[in-house]
Design an enzyme around this catalytic site. Structure first.
Site, PDB file in Angstrom:
ATOM      1  N   ASP A  44       0.845  -1.194   0.000  1.00  0.00           N
ATOM      2  CA  ASP A  44       0.000   0.000   0.000  1.00  0.00           C
ATOM      3  C   ASP A  44       0.882   1.246   0.000  1.00  0.00           C
ATOM      4  O   ASP A  44       1.660   1.453   0.919  1.00  0.00           O
ATOM      5  CB  ASP A  44      -0.895  -0.018   1.256  1.00  0.00           C
ATOM      6  CG  ASP A  44      -2.010   1.010   1.213  1.00  0.00           C
ATOM      7  OD1 ASP A  44      -1.765   2.139   0.746  1.00  0.00           O
ATOM      8  OD2 ASP A  44      -3.127   0.693   1.658  1.00  0.00           O
ATOM      9  N   CYS A  84      -7.030   3.718  -1.888  1.00  0.00           N
ATOM     10  CA  CYS A  84      -6.980   2.283  -1.583  1.00  0.00           C
ATOM     11  C   CYS A  84      -8.075   1.447  -2.245  1.00  0.00           C
ATOM     12  O   CYS A  84      -7.813   0.639  -3.132  1.00  0.00           O
ATOM     13  CB  CYS A  84      -7.017   2.083  -0.074  1.00  0.00           C
ATOM     14  SG  CYS A  84      -5.708   2.953   0.797  1.00  0.00           S
ATOM     15  N   LYS A 132      -4.139  -7.531   3.783  1.00  0.00           N
ATOM     16  CA  LYS A 132      -5.069  -6.483   3.358  1.00  0.00           C
ATOM     17  C   LYS A 132      -5.650  -6.776   1.981  1.00  0.00           C
ATOM     18  O   LYS A 132      -4.929  -6.971   1.012  1.00  0.00           O
ATOM     19  CB  LYS A 132      -4.342  -5.136   3.334  1.00  0.00           C
ATOM     20  CG  LYS A 132      -5.253  -3.965   3.006  1.00  0.00           C
ATOM     21  CD  LYS A 132      -4.548  -2.627   3.216  1.00  0.00           C
ATOM     22  CE  LYS A 132      -5.508  -1.476   3.024  1.00  0.00           C
ATOM     23  NZ  LYS A 132      -4.908  -0.176   3.363  1.00  0.00           N
ATOM     24  N   HIS A 255      -2.527  25.074  -8.765  1.00  0.00           N
ATOM     25  CA  HIS A 255      -3.783  24.719  -9.422  1.00  0.00           C
ATOM     26  C   HIS A 255      -4.861  24.675  -8.340  1.00  0.00           C
ATOM     27  O   HIS A 255      -4.619  24.215  -7.220  1.00  0.00           O
ATOM     28  CB  HIS A 255      -3.630  23.357 -10.108  1.00  0.00           C
ATOM     29  CG  HIS A 255      -4.805  22.957 -10.933  1.00  0.00           C
ATOM     30  ND1 HIS A 255      -5.912  22.348 -10.388  1.00  0.00           N
ATOM     31  CD2 HIS A 255      -5.054  23.077 -12.263  1.00  0.00           C
ATOM     32  CE1 HIS A 255      -6.785  22.105 -11.350  1.00  0.00           C
ATOM     33  NE2 HIS A 255      -6.294  22.535 -12.503  1.00  0.00           N
ATOM     34  N   ASP A 317      -1.154  -0.515  -4.579  1.00  0.00           N
ATOM     35  CA  ASP A 317      -2.431   0.069  -5.015  1.00  0.00           C
ATOM     36  C   ASP A 317      -2.262   1.481  -5.555  1.00  0.00           C
ATOM     37  O   ASP A 317      -3.007   1.932  -6.411  1.00  0.00           O
ATOM     38  CB  ASP A 317      -3.463   0.034  -3.871  1.00  0.00           C
ATOM     39  CG  ASP A 317      -2.973   0.680  -2.576  1.00  0.00           C
ATOM     40  OD1 ASP A 317      -1.791   1.081  -2.491  1.00  0.00           O
ATOM     41  OD2 ASP A 317      -3.776   0.768  -1.624  1.00  0.00           O
ATOM     42  N   HIS A 318      -1.257   2.197  -5.063  1.00  0.00           N
ATOM     43  CA  HIS A 318      -0.949   3.566  -5.508  1.00  0.00           C
ATOM     44  C   HIS A 318       0.383   3.940  -4.902  1.00  0.00           C
ATOM     45  O   HIS A 318       1.029   3.126  -4.236  1.00  0.00           O
ATOM     46  CB  HIS A 318      -2.045   4.558  -5.081  1.00  0.00           C
ATOM     47  CG  HIS A 318      -2.427   4.432  -3.645  1.00  0.00           C
ATOM     48  ND1 HIS A 318      -1.600   4.841  -2.621  1.00  0.00           N
ATOM     49  CD2 HIS A 318      -3.522   3.894  -3.047  1.00  0.00           C
ATOM     50  CE1 HIS A 318      -2.176   4.577  -1.458  1.00  0.00           C
ATOM     51  NE2 HIS A 318      -3.345   4.003  -1.679  1.00  0.00           N
TER      52      HIS A 318
END
Length: 531
Positions: A44, A84, A132, A255, A317-318
């Site tokens: 994760d 997630c 997980k 931004h 996941d990222h």
């Protein structure tokens, strides 16, 4: 500091093995050979850029280096949604986020959704999973989901504790994230005690929490996770001299969506260079601990004689911004957040191969089915990675033809006040928001500007138009954004009604409580106006 601490025995064994490896293609497994076992280790929040140069100079990751030497690393692998549950929903379904409607950490797949693991089990694989998962609906905190539902409300509230570091233990303290180590132990024992005796192929999944930041109870009730925690043992694996201090735009030049994200993540205050360097160092140390768990799995496979018969996949996941763009966490399309690690080794996979093609987590589903020799459904968003791994022409193995030259990522959750869509193709990254006109888009040339500091959307309007046209051919994003807005409002109304007279007290004491309680009536009125 890197390398000054003792390496674990497993990691040292891997390094010695890696030292003797030669660059060569593995022979592809013929169709009449037994099907490969598969092990997927998914962590994760690991920034994929740490798996190749120059990111790999910051921290020792011997297990990842072993996989690179004996297998393949993807240089441009992306999450399909940088948070997630929606990201994992894409990985386990093979479908883009707007197709599964996995809008936030509370809204994922239905519990009975047929995943690639279900299909592999149905087709004769022994399936086992530890750790997980987080791809089904109904999880994560109330605060997390309410923040996502109310992101269109006209207020700005800090939703996280200020990112901080914490050192624990001593120079021999290895098992910092004990829950992850316990799940790793379970997976290792399963390999040694059960997998080794199987007569059928197996699929083993291990899900790790690391290197996700730890909870921050100091932030008060319903606290989030903004603490980067490690021990001196892991910090010694970090090369402080190689840590890059990210450049930040001034708050006024950010931004508008970035400003909202930075503010809600409690990152708009002053940070010294030393604070930023430490946050990044502690994060990299947490990545080193993650790598060691991967090493335990590889060592168990090798010790049981299963490594040569097993396809090993490592991903996340990222990523984690670790103070790039004045943010921590994910929930962003910048590289630190959206770029994931993806390494594969096993039968038929070329060794020491670096693949530049853009790929994404939806590709895991068809890849798993390909490895298991199960027909791949034609409605998937993803494409099998096997042709790239085996260096075959895509049309030889896929009736759908070659994979597209782009990947899609989208985000609809908390800490961002607009639905967000990213198209990555060639050297370009195009990011657009909401209905495509109410919020200015972003365009980055990742070859000239790998740190994504210069938005060139105004400079290259023809490129923006071309990429937007491709994006709209994939997803009617203004319509999706509108659907998400309606979903958020309906979910919030249902939740508010369920609380009755307790509503004011409950909403005031979510993660934003420190700001909310300063002017409770003002924020309740803003919500009433939105509704």
């Amino acid at each position: 500091m890197r390398g000054s601490g003792p390496l674990g025995q497993a990691a040292l064994a891997l390094l010695l093995m890696a030292a003797g490896a030669r660059a060569r293609p593995r022979p592809a497994a013929p169709r009449d050979q037994p099907r490969s076992n598969v092990v997927l280790v998914a962590c994760d929040s690991l920034d994929g850029r740490l798996t190749f140069f120059p990111g790999n100079q910051t921290v020792d990751l011997p297990s990842i280096n072993f996989m690179k030497r004996h297998g393949t690393v993807f240089l441009n692998a992306y999450t399909n949604s940088p948070i997630c549950c929606p990201s994992r929903a894409a990985m386990w379904s093979g479908l883009f986020t707007h197709l599964t409607e996995s809008w936030n950490n509370f809204k994922g797949l239905d519990p009975d959704y047929v995943t690639w693991m279900d299909l592999m089990e149905k087709h004769g694989y022994r399936a086992q999973k530890f750790g997980k998962l987080d791809f089904t609906s109904g999880h994560h905190s109330v605060s997390n989901r309410v923040e996502a539902w109310t992101r269109d409300v006209d207020f700005l509230l800090r939703q996280e504790g200020r990112p901080m570091v914490k050192l624990t233990g001593h120079r021999k303290h290895v098992r910092v994230m004990e829950a992850d180590w316990q799940n790793t132990d379970k997976a290792v024992n399963w390999i040694k005690e059960e997998a080794v005796n199987l007569t059928q192929p197996f699929i083993l999944y291990l899900g790790l929490n690391l290197p996700h930041p730890y909870p921050s109870p100091y932030a008060g009730e319903n606290f989030g996770a903004s603490t980067f925690l490690t021990s001196p043992y892991w910090l010694e694996k970090v090369n402080y001299e190689a840590i890059k201090i990210p450049k930040w735009s001034s708050l006024s030049e950010m931004h508008p969506v970035d400003y909202y994200s930075s503010y809600t993540k409690n990152c708009t205050g002053e940070f010294t260079k030393e604070e930023v360097r430490n946050i990044r160092a502690f994060y990299y140390a947490m990545c080193a601990e993650t790598d060691a768990m991967l090493g335990e799995i590889i060592s168990a496979l090798q010790g049981t004689g299963l490594l040569g018969k097993t396809t090993v996949i490592f991903t996340a996941d990222h990523g984690e911004l670790a103070m790039e763009h004045r943010q921590f966490y994910k929930m962003s399309m910048y590289e630190g957040s959206s770029h994931v690690p993806l390494l594969v080794m096993g039968p038929g996979v070329r060794e020491q191969q670096q693949i530049p093609n853009v790929v994404s987590l939806v590709d895991i589903y068809p890849t798993m089915l390909d490895i298991a020799r199960i027909p791949v459904p034609q409605n998937l968003s993803g494409y099998s990675l096997i042709p790239l791994l085996h260096e075959k022409a895509e049309c030889e193995v896929s009736p759908r033809g070659p994979r597209p030259s782009w990947v899609l990522s989208e985000f609809h959750g908390c800490n961002v006040n607009s639905s967000m869509y990213m198209l990555r193709t060639g050297k370009w990254k195009y990011i657009t928001y909401s209905d495509g006109s109410s919020v200015p888009p972003q365009l980055f040339d990742l070859t000239a500007d790998p740190d994504e500091l210069k938005n060139v959307a105004i400079t290259f309007p023809v490129i923006v138009h071309s990429l937007d046209k491709i994006l709209r051919s994939i997803v009617n994003y203004p319509k999706v954004s509108s659907s998400v807005q309606e979903y958020n409002k309906q979910q919030f109304i249902s939740w508010k009604q369920s609380l009755g007279q307790n509503y004011s007290s409950v909403i005031a004491n979510l993660r934003w409580h420190q700001d909310w309680l300063k002017d409770q009536k003002k924020y309740e009125n803003a919500i009433d106006k939105w509704l």
